[in-house]
Design a protein around this motif. Structure first.
Motif, PDB file in Angstrom:
ATOM      1  N   UNK A  40      47.141  62.169  41.309  1.00 22.71           N
ATOM      2  CA  UNK A  40      46.137  61.187  41.724  1.00 22.71           C
ATOM      3  C   UNK A  40      46.605  59.762  41.467  1.00 22.71           C
ATOM      4  N   UNK A  41      46.093  58.871  42.267  1.00 23.32           N
ATOM      5  CA  UNK A  41      46.218  57.428  42.066  1.00 23.32           C
ATOM      6  C   UNK A  41      44.850  56.927  41.637  1.00 23.32           C
ATOM      7  N   UNK A  42      44.817  55.821  40.916  1.00 21.12           N
ATOM      8  CA  UNK A  42      43.521  55.294  40.511  1.00 21.12           C
ATOM      9  C   UNK A  42      43.489  53.785  40.660  1.00 21.12           C
ATOM     10  N   UNK A  43      42.288  53.290  40.793  1.00 19.25           N
ATOM     11  CA  UNK A  43      42.034  51.860  40.921  1.00 19.25           C
ATOM     12  C   UNK A  43      40.866  51.531  40.007  1.00 19.25           C
ATOM     13  N   UNK A  44      41.061  50.583  39.102  1.00 15.64           N
ATOM     14  CA  UNK A  44      40.027  50.196  38.149  1.00 15.64           C
ATOM     15  C   UNK A  44      39.463  48.840  38.530  1.00 15.64           C
ATOM     16  N   UNK A  45      38.149  48.735  38.513  1.00 12.66           N
ATOM     17  CA  UNK A  45      37.483  47.470  38.823  1.00 12.66           C
ATOM     18  C   UNK A  45      36.578  47.096  37.659  1.00 12.66           C
ATOM     19  N   UNK A  46      36.764  45.878  37.144  1.00 13.85           N
ATOM     20  CA  UNK A  46      35.880  45.327  36.123  1.00 13.85           C
ATOM     21  C   UNK A  46      34.974  44.304  36.777  1.00 13.85           C
ATOM     22  N   UNK A  47      33.803  44.111  36.208  1.00 21.86           N
ATOM     23  CA  UNK A  47      32.896  43.097  36.722  1.00 21.86           C
ATOM     24  C   UNK A  47      33.508  41.713  36.472  1.00 21.86           C
ATOM     25  N   UNK A  48      33.460  40.845  37.485  1.00 21.43           N
ATOM     26  CA  UNK A  48      33.962  39.472  37.361  1.00 21.43           C
ATOM     27  C   UNK A  48      32.777  38.539  37.134  1.00 21.43           C
ATOM     28  N   UNK A  49      33.023  37.450  36.430  1.00 24.68           N
ATOM     29  CA  UNK A  49      31.960  36.486  36.143  1.00 24.68           C
ATOM     30  C   UNK A  49      31.625  35.609  37.338  1.00 24.68           C
ATOM     31  N   UNK A  50      32.596  35.448  38.270  1.00 21.51           N
ATOM     32  CA  UNK A  50      32.374  34.587  39.426  1.00 21.51           C
ATOM     33  C   UNK A  50      33.383  34.947  40.514  1.00 21.51           C
ATOM     34  N   UNK A  51      33.165  34.492  41.752  1.00 22.35           N
ATOM     35  CA  UNK A  51      34.145  34.751  42.810  1.00 22.35           C
ATOM     36  C   UNK A  51      35.536  34.201  42.478  1.00 22.35           C
ATOM     37  N   UNK A  52      35.591  33.127  41.721  1.00 29.77           N
ATOM     38  CA  UNK A  52      36.889  32.552  41.339  1.00 29.77           C
ATOM     39  C   UNK A  52      37.665  33.485  40.409  1.00 29.77           C
ATOM     40  N   UNK A  53      36.972  34.349  39.680  1.00 30.67           N
ATOM     41  CA  UNK A  53      37.595  35.289  38.755  1.00 30.67           C
ATOM     42  C   UNK A  53      37.882  36.643  39.408  1.00 30.67           C
ATOM     43  N   UNK A  54      37.539  36.780  40.670  1.00 30.23           N
ATOM     44  CA  UNK A  54      37.669  38.069  41.360  1.00 30.23           C
ATOM     45  C   UNK A  54      39.101  38.591  41.390  1.00 30.23           C
ATOM     46  N   UNK A  55      40.078  37.717  41.483  1.00 30.23           N
ATOM     47  CA  UNK A  55      41.471  38.109  41.609  1.00 30.23           C
ATOM     48  C   UNK A  55      41.969  38.970  40.461  1.00 30.23           C
TER      49      UNK A  55
END
Length: 114
Positions: free
Chosen positions: A95-110
């Motif tokens: 398997x491959x995985x992708x982790x997403x954390x909550x960002x504080x703002x669109x500028x922090x999305x990267x």
């Protein structure tokens, strides 16, 4: 035959327990991080997913999502993979995985996705 139902352990010590697949090849269960995770705030977390019909293909693809139970941050991981049966008849998941954390703002999305 590849059946995801049961208990699976990764090479890093993480463990996944999967319920019986329903008639639509969906499943639920839970995910336990192993010692390699190195994060004591990780708790047993629920997972939900689906598997390709083993009546159609002998080595099916699958996907599942883990919504992490954490004390201070929101994280979701998506796993996408395939179940193989080796020459000894043992089932193996790749398997491959992708982790997403909550960002504080669109500028922090990267920096929110790994």
């Amino acid at each position: 035959q590849c059946l995801l139902s049961g208990s699976w352990r990764s090479n890093t010590g993480c463990r996944m327990v999967v319920s019986t697949l329903d008639k639509d090849n969906r499943f639920s269960g839970f995910y336990l991080p192993g010692p390699a995770a190195g994060n004591s705030e990780l708790l047993t977390s629920p997972l939900e997913g689906s598997q390709q019909d083993i009546g159609l293909v002998p080595q099916p693809t699958f996907s599942f999502t883990v919504n992490w139970r954490l004390r201070e941050t929101a994280r979701t991981t998506v796993f996408l993979g395939q179940c193989y049966v080796d020459t000894n008849g043992e089932e193996i998941l790749h398997a491959l995985w992708l982790l997403r954390e909550a960002a504080d703002s669109p500028a922090e999305d990267w920096k929110a996705t790994r």
